[in-house]
Design a protein around this motif. Structure first.
Motif, mmCIF file in Angstrom:
data_model
loop_
_atom_site.group_PDB
_atom_site.id
_atom_site.type_symbol
_atom_site.label_atom_id
_atom_site.label_comp_id
_atom_site.label_asym_id
_atom_site.label_seq_id
_atom_site.Cartn_x
_atom_site.Cartn_y
_atom_site.Cartn_z
ATOM 1 N N ALA A 227 1.027 -1.088 -0.099
ATOM 2 C CA ALA A 227 -0.100 -0.034 -0.101
ATOM 3 C C ALA A 227 0.925 1.105 -0.037
ATOM 4 O O ALA A 227 0.604 2.311 -0.527
ATOM 5 N N ALA A 228 1.943 1.237 0.697
ATOM 6 C CA ALA A 228 2.793 2.342 0.817
ATOM 7 C C ALA A 228 3.663 2.543 -0.438
ATOM 8 O O ALA A 228 3.620 3.736 -1.065
ATOM 9 N N ARG A 229 3.948 1.725 -1.090
ATOM 10 C CA ARG A 229 4.988 1.539 -2.311
ATOM 11 C C ARG A 229 4.042 2.245 -3.331
ATOM 12 O O ARG A 229 4.322 2.806 -4.348
ATOM 13 N N ALA A 230 2.661 1.806 -3.403
ATOM 14 C CA ALA A 230 1.678 2.130 -4.345
ATOM 15 C C ALA A 230 1.565 3.852 -4.533
ATOM 16 O O ALA A 230 1.525 4.337 -5.766
ATOM 17 N N VAL A 231 1.998 4.560 -3.449
ATOM 18 C CA VAL A 231 1.761 6.020 -3.515
ATOM 19 C C VAL A 231 3.120 6.704 -3.440
ATOM 20 O O VAL A 231 3.238 7.895 -3.545
ATOM 21 N N ILE A 232 4.214 5.916 -3.382
ATOM 22 C CA ILE A 232 5.503 6.666 -3.622
ATOM 23 C C ILE A 232 5.671 7.426 -4.564
ATOM 24 O O ILE A 232 6.357 8.535 -4.575
ATOM 25 N N PRO A 233 5.254 6.974 -5.992
ATOM 26 C CA PRO A 233 5.642 7.846 -6.951
ATOM 27 C C PRO A 233 4.709 9.010 -6.841
ATOM 28 O O PRO A 233 5.150 10.230 -7.918
ATOM 29 N N LEU A 234 3.826 9.550 -5.897
ATOM 30 C CA LEU A 234 3.326 10.796 -5.774
ATOM 31 C C LEU A 234 4.032 11.782 -5.023
ATOM 32 O O LEU A 234 3.855 12.887 -5.021
ATOM 33 N N LEU A 235 5.070 11.370 -4.378
ATOM 34 C CA LEU A 235 6.004 12.240 -3.529
ATOM 35 C C LEU A 235 6.745 12.880 -4.513
ATOM 36 O O LEU A 235 7.327 12.688 -5.539
ATOM 37 N N PRO A 236 7.404 14.010 -3.852
ATOM 38 C CA PRO A 236 8.509 14.955 -4.647
ATOM 39 C C PRO A 236 9.578 14.094 -4.845
ATOM 40 O O PRO A 236 9.839 13.118 -4.044
ATOM 41 N N ALA A 237 10.555 14.256 -5.623
ATOM 42 C CA ALA A 237 11.627 13.614 -6.146
ATOM 43 C C ALA A 237 12.588 12.886 -4.904
ATOM 44 O O ALA A 237 12.649 11.798 -4.824
ATOM 45 N N GLY A 238 12.872 13.935 -4.422
ATOM 46 C CA GLY A 238 14.049 13.629 -3.135
ATOM 47 C C GLY A 238 13.388 12.771 -2.257
ATOM 48 O O GLY A 238 14.006 11.619 -1.820
ATOM 49 N N PRO A 239 12.218 13.164 -1.474
ATOM 50 C CA PRO A 239 11.629 12.141 -0.679
ATOM 51 C C PRO A 239 11.195 10.766 -1.173
ATOM 52 O O PRO A 239 10.975 9.900 -0.667
ATOM 53 N N ARG A 240 10.915 11.222 -2.498
ATOM 54 C CA ARG A 240 10.339 9.760 -3.265
ATOM 55 C C ARG A 240 11.529 8.574 -3.244
ATOM 56 O O ARG A 240 11.305 7.601 -2.993
ATOM 57 N N ARG A 241 12.820 9.209 -3.694
ATOM 58 C CA ARG A 241 14.064 8.322 -3.476
ATOM 59 C C ARG A 241 14.253 7.815 -2.077
ATOM 60 O O ARG A 241 14.426 6.426 -1.761
#
Length: 294
Positions: A227-241
């Motif tokens: 569930a967490a990984r499904a929304v990671i692409p919605l984060l800004p680039a630095g926090p996403r990585r």
């Protein structure tokens, strides 16, 4: 030196102390934060420091220093009171509290996240066994999910998102925090039961976690991580990585826990070797660059 520069010096010093806490206590989380932009990483360090200090009050160091249970409770109560005061005023004589309050006031962390956290920390001061499902969920919410939400506040600072998107990210932050906590419960099973007298998972107690029950917990963690990984692409680039790396490291821990018999969990603390951590980090960075989101 004028008052504003005096406060800036004090705040910088407070943050330096907070940053040392993260570096000293967490290798995996510290590695993930290195992928954050410097300003965001500083905020996460400030959040982590307060969380860690509160945890140390209830997890042994205070008792080891000679504090009786009632004194540990009083110390935790004092830390909570200092935190609320600093959130209102922007200053604390406790430099870890000051650093946290400085970040909290900047990114919008308020009492609605702080109170559940301290409630769960206070719960650790009492015997912890035979928790109901509701009690377990409340504990995990206060000890881990709200910390994920605090970090999300820092991640989204200066990065406006639509309310619907923020709602999805908040659910992901809660689920990722819950996964981290449940994994650590399994990793620390022996120490929690033997030294601290705690059995967190509902339906378990000392020596009562069997392979069937462990498999259910592992599956629950898998669902949280998905569930967490499904929304990671919605984060800004630095926090996403950084979030992808943290999720990857804990997923690796969960996989290692999956293959260890329940009877052996109490006698060892599972960790990820450094070489594997670096491989996971390289994969996250390569995927990020391939997607054009670096």
């Amino acid at each position: 030196m004028n008052p504003s520069s005096s406060l800036a010096l004090y705040s910088d010093t407070a943050h330096t102390a907070a940053a040392r806490v993260l570096g000293a206590y967490s290798t995996s989380f510290s590695l993930a934060t290195r992928l954050l932009p410097p300003a965001t990483r500083a905020m996460i360090e400030d959040i982590y420091a307060l969380v860690r200090v509160a945890d140390e009050i209830v997890d042994g160091p205070a008792h080891e220093a000679g504090l009786a249970p009632a004194e540990c409770r009083s110390t935790l109560d004092g830390l909570e009171t200092e935190t609320y005061a600093a959130l209102r005023s922007g200053f604390s004589a406790n430099i870890v509290v000051h650093a946290f309050a400085n970040t909290a006031r900047t990114v919008g962390i308020d009492d609605s996240l702080v109170r559940p956290f301290f409630a769960s920390m206070r719960r650790d001061l009492d015997p912890m066994a035979a928790l109901s499902v509701g009690e377990f969920r409340a504990y995990v919410h206060g000890s881990a999910e709200v910390v994920g939400l605090m970090c999300l506040c820092a991640f989204l600072h200066g990065y406006p998102v639509l309310p619907a998107t923020r709602g999805k990210l908040e659910e992901g932050a809660r689920r990722l925090g819950a996964a981290f906590q449940k994994i650590n419960f399994l990793r620390d099973l022996g120490d929690d039961e033997d030294r601290l007298g705690r059995s967190y998972f509902p339906g378990t107690g000392p020596d009562h976690l069997d392979d069937e029950h462990k498999a259910v917990i592992i599956k629950d963690i898998d669902a949280d991580l998905a569930a967490a990984r499904a929304v990671i692409p919605l984060l800004p680039a630095g926090p996403r990585r950084a979030t992808a790396l943290a999720a990857g490291l804990f997923a690796e821990l969960n996989d290692r826990l999956r293959h260890i018999p329940a009877a052996k969990l109490r006698g060892q603390r599972v960790s990820v070797p450094k070489a594997v951590k670096l491989r996971i980090a390289a994969t996250v960075l390569a995927t990020s660059h391939a997607g054009g989101r670096a």
